[in-house]
Design a protein around this motif. Structure first.
Motif, PDB file in Angstrom:
ATOM      1  N   UNK A  98       2.032  25.662 -23.817  1.00 47.01           N
ATOM      2  CA  UNK A  98       3.378  25.262 -24.213  1.00 47.01           C
ATOM      3  C   UNK A  98       3.825  26.035 -25.460  1.00 47.01           C
TER       4      UNK A  98
ATOM      5  N   UNK B 192       2.561  28.953 -26.573  1.00 49.37           N
ATOM      6  CA  UNK B 192       2.653  30.387 -26.347  1.00 49.37           C
ATOM      7  C   UNK B 192       3.880  30.773 -25.545  1.00 49.37           C
ATOM      8  N   UNK B 193       4.211  29.936 -24.551  1.00 57.36           N
ATOM      9  CA  UNK B 193       5.223  30.390 -23.612  1.00 57.36           C
ATOM     10  C   UNK B 193       6.639  30.170 -24.111  1.00 57.36           C
ATOM     11  N   UNK B 194       6.800  29.388 -25.159  1.00 56.85           N
ATOM     12  CA  UNK B 194       8.129  29.126 -25.679  1.00 56.85           C
ATOM     13  C   UNK B 194       8.476  30.162 -26.739  1.00 56.85           C
TER      14      UNK B 194
ATOM     15  N   UNK C 186      16.656  30.697 -25.947  1.00 55.56           N
ATOM     16  CA  UNK C 186      15.299  30.280 -25.557  1.00 55.56           C
ATOM     17  C   UNK C 186      14.841  31.143 -24.382  1.00 55.56           C
ATOM     18  N   UNK C 187      13.721  31.769 -24.544  1.00 55.42           N
ATOM     19  CA  UNK C 187      13.169  32.545 -23.445  1.00 55.42           C
ATOM     20  C   UNK C 187      11.654  32.349 -23.429  1.00 55.42           C
ATOM     21  N   UNK C 188      10.965  33.140 -22.657  1.00 58.34           N
ATOM     22  CA  UNK C 188       9.534  32.918 -22.481  1.00 58.34           C
ATOM     23  C   UNK C 188       8.743  34.047 -23.131  1.00 58.34           C
ATOM     24  N   UNK C 189       7.514  33.743 -23.445  1.00 56.39           N
ATOM     25  CA  UNK C 189       6.632  34.738 -24.047  1.00 56.39           C
ATOM     26  C   UNK C 189       6.449  35.905 -23.074  1.00 56.39           C
ATOM     27  N   UNK C 190       6.610  37.123 -23.565  1.00 52.31           N
ATOM     28  CA  UNK C 190       6.475  38.298 -22.710  1.00 52.31           C
ATOM     29  C   UNK C 190       7.825  38.821 -22.234  1.00 52.31           C
ATOM     30  N   UNK C 191       8.903  38.125 -22.612  1.00 51.83           N
ATOM     31  CA  UNK C 191      10.236  38.539 -22.155  1.00 51.83           C
ATOM     32  C   UNK C 191      10.595  39.916 -22.707  1.00 51.83           C
TER      33      UNK C 191
ATOM     34  N   UNK D 181      19.594  35.541 -20.720  1.00 49.55           N
ATOM     35  CA  UNK D 181      19.580  34.172 -21.241  1.00 49.55           C
ATOM     36  C   UNK D 181      20.811  33.920 -22.118  1.00 49.55           C
TER      37      UNK D 181
ATOM     38  N   UNK E 164       9.733  40.217 -29.382  1.00 49.07           N
ATOM     39  CA  UNK E 164       8.789  39.179 -29.784  1.00 49.07           C
ATOM     40  C   UNK E 164       9.580  38.013 -30.372  1.00 49.07           C
TER      41      UNK E 164
END
Lengths: 83, 475
Positions: A15, A17-19, A30-35, A43, A74
């Motif tokens: 949770x 890491x991915x936020x 708001x996006x995800x880790x690695x975007x 987004x 990042x």
């Protein structure tokens, strides 16, 4: 018991890491880790009810450098769009 | 008298020789990053490099990583990335660091192409299991025009302790935070006339490194696909980057005084895309790679004629994503299926890449049944058509405003979707970013592409039959 704890820890870790929040035109998105840049741009369009096919003339970073849509971003990165 | 004359002549010779010594020495380094296997720009790059070498014969050429990933001709070669490394050899690269995408075909495949490369790799913040025999080093000292040039390599490490690639590819590779590792190598500052970091960490992180480590003369960067179009100094350290995909290169010029001390540095970007001239020999190599039969390689077979059916192929794409991600369900957007007709015939790599040319990553979400139903409605409205699915079927109707309503989802086990239960689903990164749907879980990029899923699925199953496959049914 150990298994339960490790599952809970793993869930919390994922949770965390991915936020990821990045700033597009100084607006938090708001996006995800690695975007990549394009994910953050999409987004931003989504949050601002802009069409997904909006033409992006250029994207720059916080230092004023031109960046490509495929570039990595990042957490807390700031990018600026010209549309 | 005669002795004095001899001494004077000797002195004159020494002074004369001294006056012939150059007062300054120049070092020229061309740097490029994130080439992502854009081999089609190599004939132009080769021409530019030849021109630069005509003026600066001792020009050095470095890559700041991500040499591969982005072109199936390269990435799906029988030896993944062989075309890029043969081209990099041909245009005379002297050095590369690793980018996160170097791991995309696994660490053994990386080692195999490193053995093709006629130039060394540097990276200080990765170590490998001995059994892998990886031919790399943390740093290198190059000698040029009497100057000793130290170059340390670095790669980005994410919050999960590895660079941005699929964790399955990390086996045998161990990554360390760059700021913890660099102090170990700062002894090079005293041993070298110039000290550089060849970095695949991203521009912002390079600036932070420059603030912490003024020992570097320059950081040649990559990863964020940033165009640094003029000399930028941070804490006295020059930080450069040249966008991506061989569109630019950076020419870095360093000036040293007669004692070998650096007295000036500057960088300028040179556009490659806009060059009209090409190197014919390199062009011929590129043509050969582009005609590579690998692209015509048969991945599997389509057993039934598909005519005018985007959904049929969309179901194949959803099944492939679900199989790769190991989720309960998968969704493929209507607009992401690029052709609708496929004959009964072998399916080639070219077919697969044409069906899904977008190179999207797959993103996994934990979503409740209610969130999934809402997502189907939102994506229908945004994309102009229904999502294709795997692991379930659904029926729906459309109201006068074009909105989806009465969506009923049935799982493959015959049970209806439980609106309160949480399911694991996968979709491509375009959908996850573009569609405005409610989801508590922000999603996790699994660093595997939708394209990769299609190839893997067809390779595993060999035969597909999606004729008249309909899983999203309008009532």
């Amino acid at each position: 018991m150990y298994r339960l704890q490790s599952d809970v820890l793993y869930f919390c870790l994922i949770k965390t890491l991915s936020n990821m929040i990045v700033f597009v035109n100084d607006t938090p998105v708001r996006t995800y880790y690695g975007a990549k840049v394009k994910s953050a741009v999409m987004a931003y369009f989504r949050d601002n009810n802009l069409p997904v096919k909006t033409i992006v003339k250029e994207v720059r970073d916080a230092y004023g450098n031109l960046i490509d849509m495929d570039g990595s971003i990042r957490a807390n990165s700031k990018i600026y769009l010209k549309i | 008298m005669k002795k004095t004359a001899t001494l004077l002549i000797a002195l004159a010779i020494v002074l004369g020789l001294a006056s012939c010594q150059p007062k300054e020495t120049k070092l020229y380094i061309a740097t490029i990053n994130d080439m992502h296997a854009n081999i089609d720009n190599f004939p132009k790059l080769a021409y530019v490099l030849d021109s630069l070498r005509g003026v600066h014969p001792d020009l050095l050429l470095f890559s700041a990583g991500d040499n591969r990933s982005g072109n199936p001709i390269n990435d799906r070669d029988s030896v993944p990335s062989r075309p890029m490394y043969e081209l990099m050899n041909a245009v005379g690269f002297n050095l590369s660091c690793f980018g996160n995408h170097e791991w995309d075909s696994g660490v053994e495949a990386l080692r195999d192409v490193m053995n093709i490369a006629k130039f060394p790799f540097v990276c200080a913040n990765v170590t490998f299991d001995d059994s892998l025999n990886m031919p790399y080093q943390p740093y290198i000292i190059l000698e040029q025009n009497g100057l000793k040039i130290g170059v340390i390599g670095a790669i980005q490490v994410g919050l999960n302790g590895i660079p941005d690639f699929h964790p399955d590819h990390a086996a045998g590779s161990h990554f360390h935070p760059i700021e913890e590792v660099l102090p170990e190598y700062l002894f090079l500052r005293d041993e070298c006339n110039a000290l550089f970091l060849l970095s695949h960490c991203g521009f912002e992180e390079d600036v932070e490194t420059a603030e912490k480590f003024p020992q570097f003369d320059a950081i040649f960067g990559g990863h964020t696909h940033t165009l640094v179009d003029s000399t930028r100094l941070f804490n006295g350290v020059m930080v450069t980057q040249a966008l991506n995909k061989v569109k630019y290169l950076t020419l870095n010029t360093f000036t040293f005084d007669k004692n070998g001390k650096m007295i000036a540095k500057e960088s300028q970007v040179i556009p490659i895309n806009k060059q009209k001239n090409i190197d014919p020999a390199v062009k011929s190599m590129v043509n050969e790679f582009n005609n590579n039969e690998v692209f015509l390689k048969v991945v599997g077979y389509n057993d039934a004629q598909i005519d005018d059916c985007y959904e049929c192929l969309g179901c194949y794409m959803a099944d492939a994503a679900r199989a790769l991600a190991g989720t309960d369900m998968a969704f493929q957007n209507y607009g992401g299926v690029r052709f609708d007709t496929l004959g009964v015939r072998p399916v080639t790599l070219k077919d697969v890449c044409s069906l899904d040319p977008f190179d999207n990553d797959l993103v996994v979400f934990n979503m409740t049944g209610q969130e999934i139903v809402d997502f189907l409605g939102v994506s229908f409205f945004t994309d102009g058509g229904p999502n294709y699915c795997s692991g379930c079927t659904y029926t729906y109707s459309v109201d006068e405003q074009g909105q989806m309503k009465d969506c009923q989802v049935k799982l493959d086990n015959g049970k209806p979707l439980d609106l309160k239960k949480t399911y694991k689903i996968v979709m491509n990164s375009y959908m996850s970013s573009a569609f405005k749907f409610q989801h508590e879980d922000p999603g996790t990029d699994i660093f595997r592409s939708s394209n990769e899923a299609l190839i893997q699925y067809l390779t595993d199953h060999q035969h597909i039959n999606y004729a008249d496959k309909h899983r999203a049914i309008e009532k």
